[in-house]
Design a protein around this motif. Sequence first.
Motif, PDB file in Angstrom:
ATOM      1  N   CYS A  31       8.234   3.125  -2.007  1.00  0.00           N
ATOM      2  CA  CYS A  31       7.897   4.427  -2.577  1.00  0.00           C
ATOM      3  C   CYS A  31       9.130   5.298  -2.681  1.00  0.00           C
ATOM      4  O   CYS A  31       9.107   6.370  -3.246  1.00  0.00           O
ATOM      5  N   ASN A  89       0.813  -1.218   0.000  1.00  0.00           N
ATOM      6  CA  ASN A  89       0.000   0.000   0.000  1.00  0.00           C
ATOM      7  C   ASN A  89       0.847   1.269   0.000  1.00  0.00           C
ATOM      8  O   ASN A  89       2.031   1.238   0.311  1.00  0.00           O
ATOM      9  N   ILE A  90       0.187   2.367  -0.319  1.00  0.00           N
ATOM     10  CA  ILE A  90       0.845   3.677  -0.309  1.00  0.00           C
ATOM     11  C   ILE A  90       0.120   4.544   0.714  1.00  0.00           C
ATOM     12  O   ILE A  90      -1.084   4.745   0.613  1.00  0.00           O
ATOM     13  N   GLY A  91       0.864   5.043   1.693  1.00  0.00           N
ATOM     14  CA  GLY A  91       0.220   5.851   2.729  1.00  0.00           C
ATOM     15  C   GLY A  91       0.733   7.274   2.794  1.00  0.00           C
ATOM     16  O   GLY A  91       0.235   8.076   3.565  1.00  0.00           O
ATOM     17  N   CYS A  92       1.760   7.587   2.003  1.00  0.00           N
ATOM     18  CA  CYS A  92       2.290   8.952   2.067  1.00  0.00           C
ATOM     19  C   CYS A  92       3.096   9.235   0.822  1.00  0.00           C
ATOM     20  O   CYS A  92       3.263   8.376  -0.038  1.00  0.00           O
ATOM     21  N   SER A 106       7.978   9.245   2.210  1.00  0.00           N
ATOM     22  CA  SER A 106       8.693   8.111   2.816  1.00  0.00           C
ATOM     23  C   SER A 106       8.606   8.100   4.335  1.00  0.00           C
ATOM     24  O   SER A 106       9.570   7.792   5.025  1.00  0.00           O
ATOM     25  N   SER A 107       7.438   8.447   4.870  1.00  0.00           N
ATOM     26  CA  SER A 107       7.316   8.559   6.327  1.00  0.00           C
ATOM     27  C   SER A 107       6.481   7.467   6.976  1.00  0.00           C
ATOM     28  O   SER A 107       6.515   7.329   8.190  1.00  0.00           O
ATOM     29  N   CYS A 108       5.681   6.708   6.221  1.00  0.00           N
ATOM     30  CA  CYS A 108       4.677   5.874   6.885  1.00  0.00           C
ATOM     31  C   CYS A 108       4.973   4.388   6.885  1.00  0.00           C
ATOM     32  O   CYS A 108       4.442   3.653   7.707  1.00  0.00           O
ATOM     33  N   GLY A 109       5.755   3.913   5.940  1.00  0.00           N
ATOM     34  CA  GLY A 109       6.105   2.492   5.922  1.00  0.00           C
ATOM     35  C   GLY A 109       5.061   1.558   5.340  1.00  0.00           C
ATOM     36  O   GLY A 109       5.277   0.347   5.291  1.00  0.00           O
ATOM     37  N   ALA A 110       3.936   2.101   4.880  1.00  0.00           N
ATOM     38  CA  ALA A 110       2.883   1.223   4.338  1.00  0.00           C
ATOM     39  C   ALA A 110       3.387   0.427   3.134  1.00  0.00           C
ATOM     40  O   ALA A 110       2.868  -0.639   2.828  1.00  0.00           O
ATOM     41  N   CYS A 111       4.402   0.951   2.456  1.00  0.00           N
ATOM     42  CA  CYS A 111       4.870   0.363   1.200  1.00  0.00           C
ATOM     43  C   CYS A 111       6.065  -0.560   1.401  1.00  0.00           C
ATOM     44  O   CYS A 111       6.732  -0.926   0.435  1.00  0.00           O
ATOM     45  N   LYS A 139      11.477   0.786   1.747  1.00  0.00           N
ATOM     46  CA  LYS A 139      10.244   1.489   1.410  1.00  0.00           C
ATOM     47  C   LYS A 139      10.170   1.621  -0.111  1.00  0.00           C
ATOM     48  O   LYS A 139      10.971   2.325  -0.711  1.00  0.00           O
TER      49      LYS A 139
HETATM   50  S1  FES Z   1       4.189   5.089   1.142  1.00  0.00           S
HETATM   51 FE1  FES Z   1       4.698   6.014   3.035  1.00  0.00          FE
HETATM   52  S2  FES Z   1       6.721   5.322   3.301  1.00  0.00           S
HETATM   53 FE2  FES Z   1       6.237   4.591   1.362  1.00  0.00          FE
END
Ligand code: FES
Lengths: 150, 793
Positions: free
Chosen positions: A59, A36-39, A42-47, A57
């Motif tokens: 993204c 997934n993409i959450g930001c 490069s702050s959220c780690g969803a990817c 990461k």
């Molecule tokens: S989408 Fe948030 S760190 Fe990659």
Amino acid sequence: MEISLTVNGDTQSADVEPRTLLVHFLRDQLGLTGTNIGCDTSSCGACTILVDGQSAKSCNLLAVQADGAEITTIEGLAGADGLHPMQQAFHESHALQCGYCTPGMVMASISLVEEYPNLDADGVREGLEGNLCRCTGYQNIVKAVLSVKK
Amino acid sequence: MTVTDNPTGGIIGQARLRKEDPALLTGEAKFMDDLVLPGALWVNCVRSPHAHATIDNIDTTAALAVEGVTAVYTGADLAEDWAGPLPCAWPVTDDMKSPDYWPVAQGKVCHVGDIVAVVVADSRYVAADGAEGVVVDYSLLPAVISIEDAESDQVVIHEGLGTNVSYEWPLIPDPEGVEAAFANATHHVTETYVHQRLIPAPMEPRGVAAVPAPHNGDMILYSSTQIPHILKVMAALTVGIPEHKMRVIAPAVGGGFGCKLGVYPEEILCLALAVRHGVPVRWTEGRTEAATATIQGRAQRQTIELAADENGKLLAVRATLLADMGAYFQLITPGVPLLGAFLFHGLYDVPLYSFTCKSVFTNLTPTDAYRGAGRPEATYAIERAMDVLALAVGVEPDEIRSLNFIPTEKFPYDSPAGLVFDSGDYQPALDRAKELINWEERRAEQAERQAAGSKMHLGLGISTYVEMCGLAPSRVLASLNYGAGGWESATVRILPTCKIQVVTGATPHGQGHETAWSMIVADRLGVDPDDVEVLHSDTAISPLGLDTYGSRSLSVGGTAIWMATERVVEKASLIAAHMLEANADDLELTNGVFNVKGTPGAEVPLAEVAFAAFTAHDLPEGLEPNLQAEVTWDPPNFTFPFGAHIALVEIDEETGEVEIIDYAAVDDCGNQVNPMIVEGQVHGGIVQGIGQALWEEAIYDEDGQCRSTNLGDYLVPSAAETIDMKLDYTVTPSPTNPLGVKGIGEAGTIASTPAVMNAVVDALRHLGVTEMAMPASPMRVRRSIENAQGGAV
Ligand code: FES
Ligand code: FES
């Protein structure tokens, strides 16, 4: 540009625009939408995925940078024998709610435990600092990761 | 056949693992951006970089020249595409002032992030390229950022309204009584608190796709929304698509916390553009974009006054709010302060009550519901002020609370604000929380450190709370001018092979409805919860519903499920009685088998009854084939969950850093269907509330630029700053629904913010600090200490 890489054990060759992010390549071109993409900073780690066994990461990488790499995404974990132990632990510890952070969180946790097998709860918390979850309050995620470790 | 009033099957109450998990854990679940829509066009929104400006010119030439860009539209281009402005469902007063809110700005922009043009292209990358090429000329207007400036009307944002003040809403049942109480009070506490703006930040940003069928006129709207049912009605009206031609589907939704409870410009835009282009049109929000494009929460200044006698017994509570609506109204923006309006006296027995709210427009992103919506704000005010009262009276914070709790024998309690609190027993929760945190020992340790002159200060903070959940009795909503009801619908269907289908109008976005609803049905029918399938989130499958917010799903939607199950059992028992040649009144259903009470062996399994209902070969005279029932439940009252939370913090005087050392939460949400899910909700809620207390703030500069647009600057708590919490429960069932449940989705967020802030002030009080604004960042803490000590630190 032509790239060729291994994703979840399969060799893939593809033509990508040089500016394509690895996460978009995986999602839009390979149809591996579990990552997934959450930001956009490069702050959220969803990817989070594994690149040559290390968490990264996706993204924050271009698809072309992954040329020749061996990649594992969340889709590559569960096999015929069921869920990966980390997935199973998340399930049993109720370490997910909406599940959006979960693929990235699971991948980061696998790599964390691999690299530092003897972490305590504080170590797990520090190690997962780059993966945000808005639902669980982290307590059950930490519990899940610790349960896999032993 | 006896209809039991209470859950009995033994499945309700189990900590069952969630059936939602495998799809989410493997990447199989499909979120909004995961949908594959062949031939779809991508939308990118060109947004205002200014908070307040007129649009002088929009040049789209360069954008249209980008290869792959299909079209570019301005507000003027699309002005004819709307049947009306974006809807606000809650005109709280008859004379409320409400500006038109168009999906694309017409003539002027009112907040950073306001859409000024849209680019439609064949890929998301090209749409973004096109947006770069749109050149907009603006003439800047002075921006109204603070609520105080807004109230002054020196600059009026929406000229047509003549003022920035939207409405004033008073709730003062006995004005003279309140005045007299304050005149006669021994203690008169007056406190002012500010709730900073918060960015909800679910991990999944929003996303939309509109998929048209141009020849037959059907339209499918996919959206990462909490409210597909409400969205269907509202979007149909706004775009002018007949409601029966519109289907709304919420795919897997990655959290909402209130911010996906809207009817957004992008949803309406994608619909209108899909109509224009005759192909699917989609948009996915970026995180930075979300900071100003998605609603924000809280944003109010509150003054709370307490009148108390010499012992600290409350005589009256008076609350006055100034609330920031932002630039426009989203779906329920004006109503959010009202959701707290009744609760500024907390769980205390107070005879007299006064509440007034004034709401103003600013040049900032619209506000709307954010986890707790109104109730965290109310709880914060009363719980902070109770600590000040305790100090004035010279008692401990727990003592002042115990003295004022509504006594258990007073339930159902007629509140001074006009509500009837269903049930409550407040003291045991506080006692247990003190036990979990080791109150006495911690107090002693705190005193020791202070005596030793330690620079590491301990602070203990209590927050007790009651909330009003289970939104909502439709009649009460009518009295508040809300534009819809508060019921929920459910269908329970026993299939020919005795597998069960459940349809719910309560749309989940991470809460675990599939698991919980399966347990409710399985408990009653005596089947395996895995044999129950819960269908939701698609208006073609679940046409009736009012969705998920306000901790309503279980107490309203779950009750509908329970009642529909009962109704199916009643019908099945008629068939079973026919098969057994018995009287239906003599049958009971246990473990999936109907048996004649007191006659061993006279029994028929539900599975055989289900098949008989399907074949319909031999049904009782006049009975319709098949086993299904639909129930719409309109609750007679709200539910009133409550609890007591205690935070222990440690503050480093040198750095101003606040660390949470320990946290105890004792919540009472009535009966629990799945304690594991309850625990998860409490965990997440507490951390979200701690976020407001210590880290989170949508920071705006004086020009109205948001300085916290990404997750590096807007500090959503991570695992590293949070701790393991100690949880326990008391159980006081609600008498207003057959399950005896109350709701737990927002409790943690409501309680934790004031608990932590009370702890922060408690830690620094001996240094002369009496007040602290949120978030209690290291800088703010340092400054408070310096101010308290005359700049001498
Ligand atoms: S989408 Fe948030 S760190 Fe990659
Ligand atoms: S489970 Fe929802 S963000 Fe982690």
